[in-house]
Motif scaffolding. Structure first.
Motif, PDB file in Angstrom:
ATOM      1  N   LEU A 212       0.830  -1.205   0.000  1.00 47.64           N
ATOM      2  CA  LEU A 212       0.000   0.000   0.000  1.00 47.64           C
ATOM      3  C   LEU A 212       0.866   1.258   0.000  1.00 47.64           C
ATOM      4  O   LEU A 212       0.585   2.214  -0.728  1.00 47.64           O
ATOM      5  N   SER A 213       1.924   1.244   0.812  1.00 48.91           N
ATOM      6  CA  SER A 213       2.828   2.389   0.866  1.00 48.91           C
ATOM      7  C   SER A 213       3.526   2.595  -0.476  1.00 48.91           C
ATOM      8  O   SER A 213       3.674   3.735  -0.950  1.00 48.91           O
ATOM      9  N   TRP A 214       3.951   1.503  -1.105  1.00 47.27           N
ATOM     10  CA  TRP A 214       4.602   1.582  -2.420  1.00 47.27           C
ATOM     11  C   TRP A 214       3.642   2.153  -3.459  1.00 47.27           C
ATOM     12  O   TRP A 214       4.020   2.996  -4.281  1.00 47.27           O
ATOM     13  N   TRP A 215       2.403   1.706  -3.419  1.00 45.77           N
ATOM     14  CA  TRP A 215       1.387   2.185  -4.352  1.00 45.77           C
ATOM     15  C   TRP A 215       1.141   3.678  -4.168  1.00 45.77           C
ATOM     16  O   TRP A 215       1.055   4.436  -5.139  1.00 45.77           O
ATOM     17  N   ALA A 216       1.029   4.113  -2.905  1.00 49.20           N
ATOM     18  CA  ALA A 216       0.791   5.530  -2.629  1.00 49.20           C
ATOM     19  C   ALA A 216       1.946   6.387  -3.133  1.00 49.20           C
ATOM     20  O   ALA A 216       1.729   7.455  -3.741  1.00 49.20           O
TER      21      ALA A 216
END
Length: 229
Positions: A212-216
Protein backbone atom coordinates in the motif's frame (compact mmCIF):
# COMPACT_ATOMS: atom_id res chain seq x y z
CA UNK A 1 19.72 -24.37 20.71
CA UNK A 2 20.52 -20.77 19.89
CA UNK A 3 17.60 -20.65 17.50
CA UNK A 4 15.24 -22.91 19.44
CA UNK A 5 12.97 -19.95 20.14
CA UNK A 6 11.48 -20.35 16.68
CA UNK A 7 9.85 -23.56 17.89
CA UNK A 8 7.33 -21.54 19.85
CA UNK A 9 5.75 -20.37 16.58
CA UNK A 10 4.88 -23.92 15.52
CA UNK A 11 4.15 -25.31 18.96
CA UNK A 12 0.59 -26.60 19.15
CA UNK A 13 -1.79 -24.21 17.42
CA UNK A 14 0.28 -21.06 17.99
CA UNK A 15 0.76 -20.20 14.33
CA UNK A 16 -2.90 -20.74 13.47
CA UNK A 17 -3.83 -18.61 16.49
CA UNK A 18 -1.66 -15.79 15.14
CA UNK A 19 -3.39 -16.08 11.77
CA UNK A 20 -6.77 -15.95 13.52
CA UNK A 21 -5.68 -12.80 15.35
CA UNK A 22 -4.51 -11.29 12.07
CA UNK A 23 -7.89 -12.08 10.51
CA UNK A 24 -9.61 -10.27 13.40
CA UNK A 25 -7.40 -7.25 12.75
CA UNK A 26 -8.15 -7.35 9.01
CA UNK A 27 -11.90 -7.59 9.65
CA UNK A 28 -11.89 -4.56 11.95
CA UNK A 29 -9.78 -2.53 9.51
CA UNK A 30 -11.82 -3.51 6.46
CA UNK A 31 -15.20 -2.64 7.98
CA UNK A 32 -13.88 0.56 9.55
CA UNK A 33 -12.32 1.69 6.27
CA UNK A 34 -15.45 1.05 4.20
CA UNK A 35 -17.69 2.91 6.65
CA UNK A 36 -15.12 5.63 7.29
CA UNK A 37 -14.39 6.33 3.64
CA UNK A 38 -18.05 6.59 2.69
CA UNK A 39 -18.84 8.86 5.63
CA UNK A 40 -15.62 10.83 5.13
CA UNK A 41 -16.41 11.58 1.48
CA UNK A 42 -19.85 12.89 2.44
CA UNK A 43 -18.44 15.02 5.26
CA UNK A 44 -15.65 16.29 3.02
CA UNK A 45 -18.16 17.46 0.44
CA UNK A 46 -20.23 19.17 3.15
CA UNK A 47 -17.12 20.98 4.39
CA UNK A 48 -16.87 22.78 1.04
CA UNK A 49 -20.38 24.25 1.38
CA UNK A 50 -20.71 27.92 2.29
CA UNK A 51 -22.41 27.23 5.61
CA UNK A 52 -20.29 28.55 8.46
CA UNK A 53 -22.14 26.68 11.22
CA UNK A 54 -21.94 23.34 9.40
CA UNK A 55 -18.26 23.85 8.61
CA UNK A 56 -17.56 24.72 12.26
CA UNK A 57 -19.26 21.56 13.52
CA UNK A 58 -17.39 19.36 11.04
CA UNK A 59 -14.12 21.12 11.86
CA UNK A 60 -14.64 20.41 15.57
CA UNK A 61 -15.37 16.78 14.72
CA UNK A 62 -12.09 16.56 12.82
CA UNK A 63 -10.06 18.22 15.56
CA UNK A 64 -11.61 15.97 18.22
CA UNK A 65 -10.23 12.85 16.53
CA UNK A 66 -6.94 14.56 15.64
CA UNK A 67 -6.15 15.93 19.08
CA UNK A 68 -7.24 13.07 21.33
CA UNK A 69 -4.78 10.13 21.21
CA UNK A 70 -6.14 6.85 19.89
CA UNK A 71 -5.60 4.97 23.21
CA UNK A 72 -7.73 7.60 24.97
CA UNK A 73 -10.46 7.20 22.33
CA UNK A 74 -10.46 3.43 22.78
CA UNK A 75 -10.69 3.75 26.58
CA UNK A 76 -13.40 6.39 26.28
CA UNK A 77 -15.60 4.34 23.96
CA UNK A 78 -14.92 0.97 25.63
CA UNK A 79 -14.83 1.70 29.36
CA UNK A 80 -16.59 5.03 29.96
CA UNK A 81 -19.41 5.51 27.44
CA UNK A 82 -20.92 1.99 27.81
CA UNK A 83 -21.20 2.54 31.58
CA UNK A 84 -22.91 5.86 31.03
CA UNK A 85 -25.56 4.30 28.78
CA UNK A 86 -25.65 1.04 30.76
CA UNK A 87 -24.68 -1.16 27.83
CA UNK A 88 -22.05 -3.86 27.35
CA UNK A 89 -20.54 -3.60 23.87
CA UNK A 90 -17.92 -6.11 22.62
CA UNK A 91 -14.42 -4.73 22.14
CA UNK A 92 -14.32 -5.67 18.47
CA UNK A 93 -17.41 -3.56 17.73
CA UNK A 94 -16.04 -0.66 19.76
CA UNK A 95 -12.75 -0.84 17.87
CA UNK A 96 -14.56 -0.86 14.53
CA UNK A 97 -16.62 2.17 15.57
CA UNK A 98 -13.62 4.16 16.81
CA UNK A 99 -11.53 3.47 13.71
CA UNK A 100 -14.48 4.19 11.40
CA UNK A 101 -15.12 7.58 13.04
CA UNK A 102 -11.41 8.39 12.99
CA UNK A 103 -11.16 7.39 9.33
CA UNK A 104 -14.19 9.53 8.48
CA UNK A 105 -12.69 12.55 10.23
CA UNK A 106 -9.34 12.29 8.45
CA UNK A 107 -10.94 11.41 5.14
CA UNK A 108 -13.19 14.46 5.30
CA UNK A 109 -10.10 16.68 5.38
CA UNK A 110 -8.48 14.80 2.51
CA UNK A 111 -11.63 15.13 0.38
CA UNK A 112 -12.08 18.81 1.25
CA UNK A 113 -8.48 19.55 0.33
CA UNK A 114 -8.78 17.69 -2.97
CA UNK A 115 -12.04 19.42 -3.90
CA UNK A 116 -10.75 22.93 -3.27
CA UNK A 117 -7.60 22.05 -5.24
CA UNK A 118 -9.57 21.59 -8.43
CA UNK A 119 -8.79 24.64 -10.60
CA UNK A 120 -11.30 27.48 -10.20
CA UNK A 121 -11.95 27.72 -13.92
CA UNK A 122 -13.28 24.15 -13.87
CA UNK A 123 -15.97 25.23 -11.40
CA UNK A 124 -16.75 28.33 -13.38
CA UNK A 125 -17.01 26.36 -16.61
CA UNK A 126 -19.44 23.94 -15.03
CA UNK A 127 -21.63 26.73 -13.70
CA UNK A 128 -21.46 28.52 -17.04
CA UNK A 129 -23.01 25.58 -18.88
CA UNK A 130 -25.84 25.44 -16.35
CA UNK A 131 -24.82 22.57 -14.10
CA UNK A 132 -26.50 22.38 -10.71
CA UNK A 133 -24.42 22.03 -7.54
CA UNK A 134 -25.07 18.27 -7.50
CA UNK A 135 -24.07 17.93 -11.15
CA UNK A 136 -21.00 20.09 -10.61
CA UNK A 137 -19.76 17.76 -7.88
CA UNK A 138 -20.74 14.59 -9.73
CA UNK A 139 -19.30 15.35 -13.16
CA UNK A 140 -16.43 17.78 -12.52
CA UNK A 141 -15.20 18.16 -8.96
CA UNK A 142 -15.34 14.61 -7.55
CA UNK A 143 -13.77 12.87 -10.62
CA UNK A 144 -10.87 15.31 -10.68
CA UNK A 145 -10.45 15.29 -6.89
CA UNK A 146 -10.30 11.49 -6.85
CA UNK A 147 -6.84 11.30 -8.42
CA UNK A 148 -5.58 14.00 -6.06
CA UNK A 149 -6.87 12.36 -2.89
CA UNK A 150 -6.02 8.73 -3.68
CA UNK A 151 -2.37 8.74 -2.45
CA UNK A 152 -3.35 10.43 0.82
CA UNK A 153 -6.22 7.97 1.25
CA UNK A 154 -3.91 5.00 0.85
CA UNK A 155 -1.46 6.49 3.36
CA UNK A 156 -4.38 6.95 5.78
CA UNK A 157 -5.27 3.27 5.40
CA UNK A 158 -1.69 2.23 6.24
CA UNK A 159 -1.83 4.43 9.37
CA UNK A 160 -5.06 2.77 10.44
CA UNK A 161 -3.61 -0.71 9.95
CA UNK A 162 -0.54 0.13 12.04
CA UNK A 163 -2.62 1.73 14.78
CA UNK A 164 -4.60 -1.49 15.26
CA UNK A 165 -1.64 -2.62 17.37
CA UNK A 166 -3.41 -0.72 20.18
CA UNK A 167 -6.42 -3.05 20.16
CA UNK A 168 -4.97 -5.14 22.95
CA UNK A 169 -5.72 -2.20 25.26
CA UNK A 170 -9.42 -3.08 25.11
CA UNK A 171 -8.93 -6.86 25.18
CA UNK A 172 -9.60 -7.47 21.48
CA UNK A 173 -8.04 -10.80 20.47
CA UNK A 174 -6.02 -9.36 17.62
CA UNK A 175 -2.66 -10.60 16.42
CA UNK A 176 -0.72 -8.51 18.97
CA UNK A 177 -2.80 -9.74 21.92
CA UNK A 178 -2.54 -13.37 20.87
CA UNK A 179 1.19 -12.99 20.26
CA UNK A 180 1.65 -11.62 23.78
CA UNK A 181 -0.31 -14.54 25.23
CA UNK A 182 1.90 -17.01 23.36
CA UNK A 183 5.02 -15.29 24.66
CA UNK A 184 3.84 -15.28 28.28
CA UNK A 185 2.73 -18.92 28.13
CA UNK A 186 6.05 -20.14 26.72
CA UNK A 187 8.53 -17.67 28.18
CA UNK A 188 10.01 -20.17 30.64
CA UNK A 189 10.88 -22.84 28.06
CA UNK A 190 11.46 -20.47 25.11
CA UNK A 191 12.93 -17.24 26.51
CA UNK A 192 13.98 -16.09 23.04
CA UNK A 193 10.55 -16.83 21.62
CA UNK A 194 9.57 -13.17 22.02
CA UNK A 195 11.87 -12.20 19.14
CA UNK A 196 10.38 -14.82 16.84
CA UNK A 197 6.75 -14.09 17.73
CA UNK A 198 7.11 -10.36 17.25
CA UNK A 199 9.24 -11.01 14.17
CA UNK A 200 6.36 -12.93 12.61
CA UNK A 201 3.91 -10.19 13.61
CA UNK A 202 6.21 -7.57 12.08
CA UNK A 203 6.33 -9.61 8.86
CA UNK A 204 2.52 -9.83 8.77
CA UNK A 205 2.12 -6.07 9.14
CA UNK A 206 4.91 -5.44 6.63
CA UNK A 207 3.31 -7.67 3.98
CA UNK A 208 0.04 -5.76 4.34
CA UNK A 209 1.39 -2.21 4.67
CA UNK A 210 4.37 -2.14 2.31
CA UNK A 211 2.46 -2.75 -0.97
CA UNK A 212 0.00 0.00 0.00
CA UNK A 213 2.83 2.39 0.87
CA UNK A 214 4.60 1.58 -2.42
CA UNK A 215 1.39 2.18 -4.35
CA UNK A 216 0.79 5.53 -2.63
CA UNK A 217 4.35 6.71 -3.37
CA UNK A 218 4.00 5.69 -7.00
CA UNK A 219 0.73 7.61 -7.36
CA UNK A 220 2.27 10.68 -5.72
CA UNK A 221 5.18 10.63 -8.17
CA UNK A 222 2.75 10.19 -11.07
CA UNK A 223 0.65 13.16 -9.94
CA UNK A 224 3.80 15.24 -9.53
CA UNK A 225 4.99 14.35 -13.02
CA UNK A 226 1.59 15.26 -14.48
CA UNK A 227 1.68 18.59 -12.65
CA UNK A 228 5.15 19.38 -14.00
CA UNK A 229 4.05 18.51 -17.52
Amino acid sequence: MAHSGINVIFLGHNFSRLLTGLWTTVQIVAIAIVIGLILGVLLGILRTFHNRFLRLILRLYLEFFRIIPTPVLLFLFYYILPKQINMQIPGQQIATLVFALWTAAEMSDIVRGALISVPKHQRESGLAIGLSRMQLYRYILIPQAFTLELPATINLITRIIKTTSLLMLISVMDVINIGQQIIEANNQHYPTGVFWVYGIIFLMYFLIDYPLSWWANRLERKNLDNTND
